[in-house]
Design a protein around this motif. Structure first.
Motif, short mmCIF file in Angstrom:
data_model
loop_
_atom_site.label_atom_id
_atom_site.label_comp_id
_atom_site.label_asym_id
_atom_site.label_seq_id
_atom_site.Cartn_x
_atom_site.Cartn_y
_atom_site.Cartn_z
N LEU A 1 0.81 -1.22 0.00
CA LEU A 1 0.00 0.00 0.00
C LEU A 1 0.85 1.27 0.00
O LEU A 1 0.39 2.32 -0.45
CB LEU A 1 -0.91 0.02 1.23
CG LEU A 1 -2.01 -1.04 1.29
CD1 LEU A 1 -2.72 -0.98 2.65
CD2 LEU A 1 -3.02 -0.83 0.17
N GLY A 2 2.08 1.18 0.50
CA GLY A 2 2.88 2.37 0.73
C GLY A 2 3.57 2.93 -0.51
O GLY A 2 3.51 2.36 -1.60
N ASP A 3 4.21 4.08 -0.30
CA ASP A 3 4.90 4.77 -1.38
C ASP A 3 6.42 4.75 -1.18
O ASP A 3 7.13 5.58 -1.73
CB ASP A 3 4.41 6.23 -1.45
CG ASP A 3 4.65 6.85 -2.82
OD1 ASP A 3 4.75 6.09 -3.79
OD2 ASP A 3 4.75 8.08 -2.90
N GLU A 4 6.88 3.80 -0.35
CA GLU A 4 8.33 3.68 -0.10
C GLU A 4 8.95 2.89 -1.24
O GLU A 4 9.36 1.74 -1.09
CB GLU A 4 8.59 2.99 1.24
CG GLU A 4 7.96 3.70 2.44
CD GLU A 4 6.58 3.16 2.78
OE1 GLU A 4 6.11 2.23 2.07
OE2 GLU A 4 5.96 3.67 3.72
N ASN A 5 9.01 3.53 -2.40
CA ASN A 5 9.46 2.86 -3.63
C ASN A 5 10.98 2.77 -3.68
O ASN A 5 11.67 3.79 -3.69
CB ASN A 5 8.94 3.64 -4.84
CG ASN A 5 9.10 2.86 -6.13
OD1 ASN A 5 9.16 1.64 -6.12
ND2 ASN A 5 9.18 3.57 -7.24
N PRO A 6 11.56 1.56 -3.70
CA PRO A 6 13.03 1.44 -3.74
C PRO A 6 13.60 1.96 -5.06
O PRO A 6 12.98 1.83 -6.12
CB PRO A 6 13.27 -0.08 -3.61
CG PRO A 6 11.98 -0.66 -3.15
CD PRO A 6 10.91 0.24 -3.66
N ASN A 7 14.78 2.55 -4.97
CA ASN A 7 15.47 3.02 -6.18
C ASN A 7 16.12 1.86 -6.94
O ASN A 7 16.42 1.98 -8.12
CB ASN A 7 16.53 4.06 -5.82
CG ASN A 7 15.91 5.34 -5.29
OD1 ASN A 7 14.83 5.73 -5.73
ND2 ASN A 7 16.56 5.98 -4.33
N GLU A 8 16.35 0.74 -6.24
CA GLU A 8 16.98 -0.41 -6.87
C GLU A 8 16.04 -1.61 -6.79
O GLU A 8 15.12 -1.65 -5.97
CB GLU A 8 18.31 -0.74 -6.18
CG GLU A 8 19.32 0.40 -6.24
CD GLU A 8 20.61 0.03 -5.53
OE1 GLU A 8 21.26 -0.94 -5.97
OE2 GLU A 8 20.96 0.70 -4.54
N SER A 9 16.27 -2.60 -7.63
CA SER A 9 15.42 -3.78 -7.68
C SER A 9 15.78 -4.77 -6.57
O SER A 9 16.97 -5.06 -6.35
CB SER A 9 15.57 -4.47 -9.03
OG SER A 9 14.92 -5.74 -9.01
N PRO A 10 14.78 -5.31 -5.85
CA PRO A 10 15.06 -6.36 -4.87
C PRO A 10 15.65 -7.62 -5.50
O PRO A 10 16.20 -8.47 -4.80
CB PRO A 10 13.67 -6.65 -4.27
CG PRO A 10 12.88 -5.42 -4.53
CD PRO A 10 13.38 -4.89 -5.83
N MET A 11 15.52 -7.78 -6.83
CA MET A 11 16.15 -8.90 -7.51
C MET A 11 17.67 -8.82 -7.40
O MET A 11 18.36 -9.84 -7.38
CB MET A 11 15.74 -8.91 -8.98
CG MET A 11 14.26 -9.17 -9.21
SD MET A 11 13.78 -10.87 -8.85
CE MET A 11 14.52 -11.72 -10.24
N ARG A 12 18.19 -7.59 -7.34
CA ARG A 12 19.65 -7.41 -7.28
C ARG A 12 20.13 -7.11 -5.86
O ARG A 12 21.21 -7.52 -5.47
CB ARG A 12 20.07 -6.28 -8.21
CG ARG A 12 19.78 -6.57 -9.68
CD ARG A 12 20.31 -5.47 -10.57
NE ARG A 12 20.07 -5.77 -11.97
CZ ARG A 12 20.44 -4.97 -12.97
NH1 ARG A 12 21.07 -3.83 -12.71
NH2 ARG A 12 20.19 -5.32 -14.22
#
Length: 390
Positions: free
Chosen positions: A343-354
């Motif tokens: 629900l949140g807007d804490e969008n990571p700048n990097e991919s959790p895949m990496r």
């Protein structure tokens, strides 16, 4: 004791969310007035506490804020009735302008397509018949809807009074629901929820006021007819996230078209609304409401649509504060923390895949992402002190 498998946990989560949704749909007529009254009582807490500090009796300290709220609602109703009377008085001119615009539209369609005016009239008559049948079906349940609306509005002040009167009892019930070792976390959730609800709803009241004055004032300067009505309609509809602004634009254009024989006022209205919206979205509203909890656009739009499907306009209006409170609860629950992230807007700048660290539920990761996305944190000590009754 054997640990519950992850698949079973996820199944329980989804089943619980489904049951909550089903409960909201089946009991919306009972639950929605309670939710609305809860949010209003949170907004009325500061004046209630002020009157209590001045040694007003508890009943009087509750009644005075409710009377102020009812006065404001009555003033808005009086304004709408006055503007509606002006609109009705202009009806002959509106009818003439609408006919003029329809004739112009008919000639334009005739020029760019093979539809003759006769075929256009036939098409309009067919669609009008369908629309009238649809309207008749809607009006069949209109009496029930109106009576439900009156019951809703009649119950609100009663619920608000009782919630403020029994707030300590309700808080005791909430704390008794959880084990003692979780009381600090419960107090944190309650404090932050109160802060979010107050800042959001009071911010919306301020927003309605300045958007009505600002938009209506600019349109008045340009000589647009029914400028104040357009301003207040757009300001109130703008309370419904995303969808309300679109409906407000459409109504503003229709009111202007029906009041003028030229398209220039329509362009003025559209440009003015766009300018006011830009100021509101990028400068004024972020400073008024703040950014302690932000809901991503996808979650907000889906929430508004779900709220509308469950409880109509009131559900759409309440969707964002409800989602904000749900997110606060989810963020502090180990089981539901992934839903809080969704629900949140804490969008990571990097991919959790990496970057594997971003796959963690750690509060340190959440705080880091909040800092990256410029989301303010709540001063817990101040909020706890503010919530304490005199």
């Amino acid at each position: 004791m054997k640990e519950i498998p992850m698949t079973v946990k996820r199944s329980i989560e989804l089943l619980g969310l489904f049951l909550v949704g089903a409960l909201l749909v089946l009991g919306s007529n009972i639950i929605m007035p309670l939710i609305m009254a809860f949010f209003i009582s949170i907004v009325l807490l500061p004046p209630y506490r002020f009157f209590r500090k001045k040694r007003f009796p508890n009943v009087l300290a509750i009644l005075l804020p409710i009377l102020i709220m009812l006065t404001v609602v009555a003033a808005i109703g009086w304004f709408f009735s006055a503007q509606a009377a002006r609109l009705i008085a202009d009806f002959p001119q509106i009818q003439k302008n609408v006919s003029l615009h329809l004739n112009s539209l008919s000639r334009w369609i005739d020029q760019i397509s093979h539809f003759s005016p006769t075929e256009q009239i036939k098409f309009v008559n067919e669609q009008s018949a369908k629309l009238l049948n649809y309207a008749a079906a809607l009006l069949g349940g209109a009496a029930g809807s109106v009576s439900s609306a009156f019951i809703f509005m009649g119950l609100l002040p009663i619920y608000v009074f009782l919630m403020l009167n029994y707030k300590n009892l309700l808080l005791r019930f909430i704390f008794m629901w959880f084990p003692a070792e979780q009381h600090d976390k419960v107090e944190e959730v309650l404090s932050e929820s109160e802060s979010i609800i107050k800042s959001y709803l009071i911010g919306l009241l301020i927003q309605v006021t300045y958007m009505t004055v600002f938009l209506g004032g600019i349109l008045l300067l340009f000589g647009i007819k029914h400028a104040l009505l357009i301003g207040v309609l757009f300001a109130l509809l703008n309370l419904i996230p995303y969808i309300g602004a679109l409906i407000g634009n459409i109504l503003g254009v229709l009111l202007t078209l029906s009041s003028s024989q030229s398209l220039t006022p329509v362009l003025i209205v559209l440009c003015t609304i766009a300018f006011v919206q830009f100021l509101d979205n990028n400068i004024l509203m972020p400073r008024i409401v703040g950014s302690k909890v932000r809901i991503n656009a996808l979650g907000a739009i889906v929430g508004v649509l779900v709220g509308g499907a469950i409880a109509g306009i009131s559900g759409m209006f309440l969707s964002l504060p409800v989602i904000a409170v749900i997110k606060i609860i989810f963020d502090r629950s180990e089981m539901f923390k992934p839903w809080g992230v969704l629900l949140g807007d804490e969008n990571p700048n990097e991919s959790p895949m990496r970057k594997r660290m971003l796959r963690s539920k750690s509060d340190l990761v959440r705080e880091k992402l909040e800092a990256e996305n410029d989301i303010e944190t709540t001063d817990k000590s101040e909020e706890v002190q503010e919530r304490k009754d005199p």
